[in-house]
Design an enzyme around this catalytic site. Sequence first.
Site, PDB file in Angstrom:
ATOM      1  N   GLU A 159      -4.093  -6.711  13.505  1.00 27.13           N
ATOM      2  CA  GLU A 159      -3.576  -6.605  12.141  1.00 27.13           C
ATOM      3  C   GLU A 159      -2.095  -6.227  12.142  1.00 27.13           C
ATOM      4  O   GLU A 159      -1.311  -6.717  11.331  1.00 27.13           O
ATOM      5  CB  GLU A 159      -4.388  -5.553  11.378  1.00 27.13           C
ATOM      6  CG  GLU A 159      -3.969  -5.354   9.943  1.00 27.13           C
ATOM      7  CD  GLU A 159      -4.767  -4.246   9.268  1.00 27.13           C
ATOM      8  OE1 GLU A 159      -4.736  -4.180   8.020  1.00 27.13           O
ATOM      9  OE2 GLU A 159      -5.408  -3.435   9.967  1.00 27.13           O
ATOM     10  N   ASP A 174       0.799  -1.223   0.000  1.00 28.42           N
ATOM     11  CA  ASP A 174       0.000   0.000   0.000  1.00 28.42           C
ATOM     12  C   ASP A 174       0.838   1.284   0.000  1.00 28.42           C
ATOM     13  O   ASP A 174       1.272   1.724  -1.056  1.00 28.42           O
ATOM     14  CB  ASP A 174      -0.983  -0.002   1.172  1.00 28.42           C
ATOM     15  CG  ASP A 174      -2.018  -1.117   1.066  1.00 28.42           C
ATOM     16  OD1 ASP A 174      -1.802  -2.047   0.275  1.00 28.42           O
ATOM     17  OD2 ASP A 174      -3.032  -1.084   1.757  1.00 28.42           O
TER      18      ASP A 174
END
Length: 844
Positions: free
Chosen positions: A811, A580
């Site tokens: 996460e 990302d």
Amino acid sequence: MTRVSRRNSQVRARSSPDVDASFNDHNSDRKKRKIGGRSSNLKWIIALITKISVLFGILVFVIYFMKDFLNPVKETVKPRVITPLSAPKLMDLPMFQGDHRESLYWGTYRPNVYFGIRARTPQSLLAGLMWIGVKDGRYLMRHVCQDSDELSTYGWSQHNGRDYGRQVLVDQDLILTTSFLKSKDKESGYGGDWGVRIEAQSEKSGEDMDKIVHLFFYIADEGGSVLSLGGDNMGIHDNHILAFGSRNDVGSWQLHLESKDEFELHYAGFKTPHIHNLSDLVQVNLGTQARKIGRLQLSDTSDDAPNVLVFQIAAMIPFKADIAFVSGSSGSSLSTEERVKSFIGDSFSSCLDQKMSQFEDKFQEVFNMSDELDSEAMTVGQAALGNLLGGIGYFYGQSKISHPSSSTIVGDNYILYWPAELYTAVPSRPFFPRGFLWDEGFHQLLIWRWDIHISLDIIGHWLDLINTDGWIPREQILGAEALSKVPSEFVLQHPNNGNPPTLFLVLRDLVCGMKRNKFAAAESNAISIFLQQAFVRLDAWFQWFNTTQSGKEVNTYFWHGRDDTTIRELNPKSLSSGFDDYPRASHPSEDERHLDLRCWMQLAADCMHSISEFLEDKDTGKEYGLTAKLLSDFELLNQMHFDHAYGAYFDYGNHSEKVRLSWRIVENAGNYPTRELVREVLEKPELKLVPHIGYVSLFPFMGRLIPPESWILEKQLDLISNKSTLWTNYGLRSLAKTSSIYMQRNTEHDPPYWRGQIWMNMNYLILSSLHYYSEVDGPYKDRAKVIYNDLRNNLIRNVIRNYNETGYLWEQYDPKKGKGKGARPFTGWTALIVLIMSEAYTDC
């Protein structure tokens, strides 16, 4: 006949001898004609008209029967991007049919809800649980997993992926435990029977009797088939028959409820095609009843021909209820009763205890945890595995594929992929309850060790999604339930964008295991058959990467899809890489060389070479072997990506370090000014190595491309162990503290993501290579071992601490204090902590 020949025939017809003679006769006798001549003239005209009519009829006849040839209709050509690869489907293999398919038919395959059951079929019978939570004096419906519900914890403490799971959910003072069990009797319908136990308790002891719990268990038919309410006339009186019906797949079925505790039962029936909005229907019904009678209860009414039945169970805490689904129940009522009894009361308790014990024994057998790990570590490890397996879902639908920018199609900005099914593990139930391609490879590193047949099934589903060009959409948003959880800007899949081919990590393990005889005979046979049929798809996938993601120079690659026109991103994202906002060249261009993609291609080529050799395809194997050798060429790698001053590997591209976000007054589409953060370039970019040390820099290390005796290996160990760059007491940072973009926002609305946070998937790969370099001979063997032990201990300790404090696996983890960040629960690749605990890495 062509248009030219047809015109020539008409010309010849007009100049035929008969016609010329008629005209000559007419001209020579014109002065001599009398009234009788007019009769001759009339005959001539009639003859001429007749000939013209005949010719016209012939012409019409020719045009009619040759219209397709003369003016062919253009057939609609199906775009290649939505055309499946012409190859046998993996899921059509016999190994995925028969007993295997039936054994996995029913399951907790709805990861987006707190508790949901469905079958692996497009139009399934569904079941699920809702309850009413109380927060700050307000009643709130719980159904779909949402972080905003603020549950203290939830997730599967155990799940074997097949027929057993146990989950604990804590909502304020309410503790719910849901247990799932499946069995197959000779008289059961397809897929067998299943049972659910729901237990409700109060977190605060001594307060149980003052509280009422409102549970809502439902059953629904996606295909719209009518469901019938149960009654005492079904021949079973010791428990409640909630509902019954019949389907083509499982035959007749019944749903039973039994509890030794007192409870109040109400129901509502709905006819709706929108199963994903079911909680809204229930809330509307409850609201209407509350206004009418002042009570929080369902209406005890039903729409005509309902395909959804919801049952409200209101009881004082503590409460326990068992729900049994029996199929194929058209046989004797005695047989049905016996099967129902196996899912209720003491029989059910005994079966659940047995499954729990079997899970614990298998967990220890598979992962062989060392004695250094205490009971806390075992609890977290089992929860990590259980949540990963309990998060496996089944989806069916069509991906939305964006039109290329050159498309002239008017209307929707997308076209639909072919209807497809996907059986996959999901990264996070509340945030990402759908399939992600690069996540899946990491999921399967754990799952193949637990159940090779489930793993092959999942990989096969993914590979069957390859189109004729060899592309797989990186994010699978299939069906209304999955679509309801995705922001619109992320729905479209772009056919020029890839995703790291992490499935090769798993396939490498499997081939290596085959060579070392690690599998039982039946497992080896299944893997062999799978690889043989999968090869053509894997080859197409590799070739897609090798052609569409190639760079300007030979054997260089770059991730497509970066925005080279953005004015709002500090560093244009490379979503297709999986990283990302990890910093790349500041100005995207075709001159880029992405180090991570080069290493992924080396892994893929090397794996394809191994598979080719295993399948005894020498010619193809030789080609892949040459590609793998070229991409692992150490001198060439260093020429392309190594910076001697930093002692680190970098991307290459058109880059400037002097880029920042600044507040500016910008006129938007409405022609009125707004204050926004806008990208500002203070120095002209130039082609060079991109000096950001982080996960990408370590890809040659993770790929074991650095010789054990090389001084460059020592430099990598320096970067890893240096607290000023990547080292923390909780794991390795994704980006070094020395980076100009470390922990910087990418836009006004995008906080840092891969700019310093600690991620388990990359830490696992780095640990794997540290373990490798600590085992092979070389001058840095001992140092690699020390770093390996320290990093492993830090990761385990931090994950356990966070789980105990928060009830979740996360996460990512904060580099300053190790606190869990991002999505929770995130039991996709964070579950790799199990392999870290068990020190299970690739042997190749």
